[in-house]
Design a protein around this motif. Structure first.
Motif, mmCIF file in Angstrom:
data_model
loop_
_atom_site.group_PDB
_atom_site.id
_atom_site.type_symbol
_atom_site.label_atom_id
_atom_site.label_comp_id
_atom_site.label_asym_id
_atom_site.label_seq_id
_atom_site.Cartn_x
_atom_site.Cartn_y
_atom_site.Cartn_z
ATOM 1 N N MET A 1 0.853 -1.192 0.000
ATOM 2 C CA MET A 1 0.000 0.000 0.000
ATOM 3 C C MET A 1 0.892 1.245 0.000
ATOM 4 N N ASN A 2 0.693 2.158 -0.959
ATOM 5 C CA ASN A 2 1.514 3.366 -0.991
ATOM 6 C C ASN A 2 1.001 4.388 0.018
ATOM 7 N N LYS A 3 1.751 5.504 0.152
ATOM 8 C CA LYS A 3 1.411 6.492 1.190
ATOM 9 C C LYS A 3 0.062 7.178 0.945
ATOM 10 N N THR A 4 -0.267 7.392 -0.308
ATOM 11 C CA THR A 4 -1.578 7.992 -0.622
ATOM 12 C C THR A 4 -2.701 7.088 -0.131
ATOM 13 N N GLU A 5 -2.546 5.789 -0.337
ATOM 14 C CA GLU A 5 -3.557 4.831 0.119
ATOM 15 C C GLU A 5 -3.583 4.745 1.642
ATOM 16 N N LEU A 6 -2.405 4.851 2.272
ATOM 17 C CA LEU A 6 -2.351 4.877 3.733
ATOM 18 C C LEU A 6 -3.116 6.072 4.286
ATOM 19 N N ILE A 7 -2.933 7.211 3.649
ATOM 20 C CA ILE A 7 -3.616 8.449 4.068
ATOM 21 C C ILE A 7 -5.126 8.273 3.917
ATOM 22 N N GLU A 8 -5.552 7.697 2.792
ATOM 23 C CA GLU A 8 -6.985 7.496 2.544
ATOM 24 C C GLU A 8 -7.585 6.538 3.564
ATOM 25 N N LEU A 9 -6.854 5.470 3.908
ATOM 26 C CA LEU A 9 -7.339 4.513 4.901
ATOM 27 C C LEU A 9 -7.460 5.172 6.259
ATOM 28 N N THR A 10 -6.467 5.967 6.639
ATOM 29 C CA THR A 10 -6.497 6.652 7.932
ATOM 30 C C THR A 10 -7.654 7.632 7.995
ATOM 31 N N GLN A 11 -7.881 8.369 6.916
ATOM 32 C CA GLN A 11 -9.001 9.302 6.856
ATOM 33 C C GLN A 11 -10.337 8.570 6.958
ATOM 34 N N GLU A 12 -10.407 7.419 6.317
ATOM 35 C CA GLU A 12 -11.639 6.621 6.385
ATOM 36 C C GLU A 12 -11.930 6.213 7.824
ATOM 37 N N LEU A 13 -10.900 5.725 8.529
ATOM 38 C CA LEU A 13 -11.084 5.290 9.913
ATOM 39 C C LEU A 13 -11.434 6.456 10.824
ATOM 40 N N LEU A 14 -10.880 7.623 10.528
ATOM 41 C CA LEU A 14 -11.211 8.813 11.319
ATOM 42 C C LEU A 14 -12.688 9.171 11.217
ATOM 43 N N GLY A 15 -13.292 8.837 10.074
ATOM 44 C CA GLY A 15 -14.700 9.189 9.865
ATOM 45 C C GLY A 15 -15.679 8.188 10.436
ATOM 46 N N LEU A 16 -15.188 7.057 10.967
ATOM 47 C CA LEU A 16 -16.089 6.038 11.500
ATOM 48 C C LEU A 16 -16.427 6.296 12.964
ATOM 49 N N LYS A 17 -17.649 5.915 13.350
ATOM 50 C CA LYS A 17 -18.058 6.066 14.739
ATOM 51 C C LYS A 17 -17.431 4.988 15.614
ATOM 52 N N SER A 18 -17.307 3.781 15.072
ATOM 53 C CA SER A 18 -16.735 2.677 15.833
ATOM 54 C C SER A 18 -15.634 2.005 15.009
ATOM 55 N N LEU A 19 -14.568 1.628 15.704
ATOM 56 C CA LEU A 19 -13.437 0.957 15.052
ATOM 57 C C LEU A 19 -13.316 -0.492 15.511
ATOM 58 N N GLU A 20 -14.371 -0.990 16.154
ATOM 59 C CA GLU A 20 -14.320 -2.323 16.758
ATOM 60 C C GLU A 20 -14.036 -3.416 15.734
ATOM 61 N N ASP A 21 -14.652 -3.290 14.533
ATOM 62 C CA ASP A 21 -14.478 -4.332 13.527
ATOM 63 C C ASP A 21 -13.349 -4.027 12.542
ATOM 64 N N ARG A 22 -12.509 -3.033 12.887
ATOM 65 C CA ARG A 22 -11.395 -2.670 12.003
ATOM 66 C C ARG A 22 -10.046 -2.875 12.683
ATOM 67 N N LYS A 23 -9.968 -3.864 13.554
ATOM 68 C CA LYS A 23 -8.737 -4.095 14.320
ATOM 69 C C LYS A 23 -7.555 -4.431 13.420
ATOM 70 N N ASP A 24 -7.823 -5.188 12.383
ATOM 71 C CA ASP A 24 -6.728 -5.559 11.470
ATOM 72 C C ASP A 24 -6.157 -4.328 10.772
ATOM 73 N N ASP A 25 -7.044 -3.406 10.379
ATOM 74 C CA ASP A 25 -6.586 -2.169 9.731
ATOM 75 C C ASP A 25 -5.786 -1.309 10.713
ATOM 76 N N LEU A 26 -6.243 -1.264 11.956
ATOM 77 C CA LEU A 26 -5.527 -0.486 12.972
ATOM 78 C C LEU A 26 -4.141 -1.066 13.229
ATOM 79 N N LEU A 27 -4.079 -2.392 13.259
ATOM 80 C CA LEU A 27 -2.802 -3.061 13.461
ATOM 81 C C LEU A 27 -1.858 -2.770 12.291
ATOM 82 N N PHE A 28 -2.425 -2.795 11.103
ATOM 83 C CA PHE A 28 -1.631 -2.499 9.911
ATOM 84 C C PHE A 28 -1.100 -1.064 9.948
ATOM 85 N N LEU A 29 -1.958 -0.106 10.312
ATOM 86 C CA LEU A 29 -1.538 1.295 10.382
ATOM 87 C C LEU A 29 -0.462 1.495 11.444
#
Length: 294
Positions: A1-29
């Motif tokens: 994943m390039n940096k632009t995609e990393l930024i987009e993923l981080t922005q996506e997670l910032l917009g979510l109310k709950s991150l409970e089902d995104r543990k794998d993405d958080l671990l990756f970040l």
């Protein structure tokens, strides 16, 4: 994943109310953050992207404090996620997740030797438990695939028996039933399925060719039967015209009636007409016999 995609993923997670089902993405970040947090880029543009990702990550960490947790706490979370793999049914994806957890566990850093050893022992136990489940899964899968292979080989054998066609409709119905049975069995393993399907398909193609050949042969046979029946009708008309209604002649007529019916089907376009004309002649003969006898 390039940096632009990393930024987009981080922005996506910032917009979510709950991150409970995104543990794998958080671990990756978290893993990517450790990679870039102390890195100097070769170009100003790349450094800007890195800085943007880091700033977004730190903003996300305010929402999800575990992103900046201690090495020991991070490893404990990875251990819990590894233990959770045991309840997963999607073994292949769970196996890929385990690879990520192993990598993340190694990158998490260290605490004291005593803590590190205890955490590694717990992680290894969780990892090995899943690996044993994975091994059992594939052993059972191999057994199931062998059973499916055997069933498909049996279907192929039955399909080959249908290549000797006596009744088109009956044979066709049986082939359709075998096809339905094949589909119901499902996938029989990467090593088996394609070769089995190709063999079954070849038999079905040969069956279709045999059907066409049988159909043409039956048309010719119908024509022969129709000609025989036409000749018998002509002969019967002549017999009636010259009839004496003797016992020997009556016996002959009954035999002719039996012979006519044993000729067999002469095709749907002609058979009913031939049968009706013949029956009319037989009826005529016996009505005239009764008339003259009286």
């Amino acid at each position: 994943m390039n940096k632009t995609e990393l930024i987009e993923l981080t922005q996506e997670l910032l917009g979510l109310k709950s991150l409970e089902d995104r543990k794998d993405d958080l671990l990756f970040l978290k893993r990517e953050y450790k990679h870039y947090s102390n890195r100097d880029e070769d170009s100003f543009y790349e450094q800007q992207l890195t800085n943007k990702f880091i700033n977004l990550y730190l903003e996300l960490a305010k929402k999800e404090p575990k992103l900046v947790q201690s090495s020991a706490d991070e490893r404990k979370e990875i251990i819990e996620m590894t233990k959770a793999l045991m309840s997963r049914d999607d073994i292949l994806k769970a196996s890929r997740d385990l690879d990520n957890y192993i990598d993340a566990f190694k990158r998490a850093g260290s605490s004291s030797k005593e803590v590190d050893d205890a955490l590694w022992a717990e992680f290894r136990e969780a990892k090995n438990a899943f690996l044993n489940k994975k091994k059992e899964f594939f052993e059972n899968l191999d057994k199931a695939n062998e059973e499916k292979k055997a069933k498909k080989l049996e279907i192929i054998a039955k399909a080959k028996e249908l290549l000797v066609i006596k009744n088109i409709k009956e044979s066709n119905d049986k082939m359709d039933a075998l096809m339905a049975e094949w589909k119901a069995i499902g996938f029989s393993g990467r090593d088996n399925d394609q070769a089995l399907w190709e063999e079954f398909s070849e038999v079905r193609k040969e069956f279709e060719q045999k059907k066409r050949e049988h159909h043409h042969e039956m048309i010719k046979e119908f024509e022969v039967r129709a000609e025989k029946k036409e000749q018998m009708i002509k002969d019967m008309k002549k017999l009636i015209a010259d009839a004496y209604f003797t016992p020997e002649e009556v016996k002959q007529v009954k035999q002719l009636d039996s012979d006519f019916k044993h000729i067999g089907f002469a095709g749907k376009e002609k058979d009913d007409d031939l049968f009706n004309r013949w029956n009319a002649l037989i009826k005529q003969y016996f009505e005239e016999k009764k008339f003259y006898a009286d």
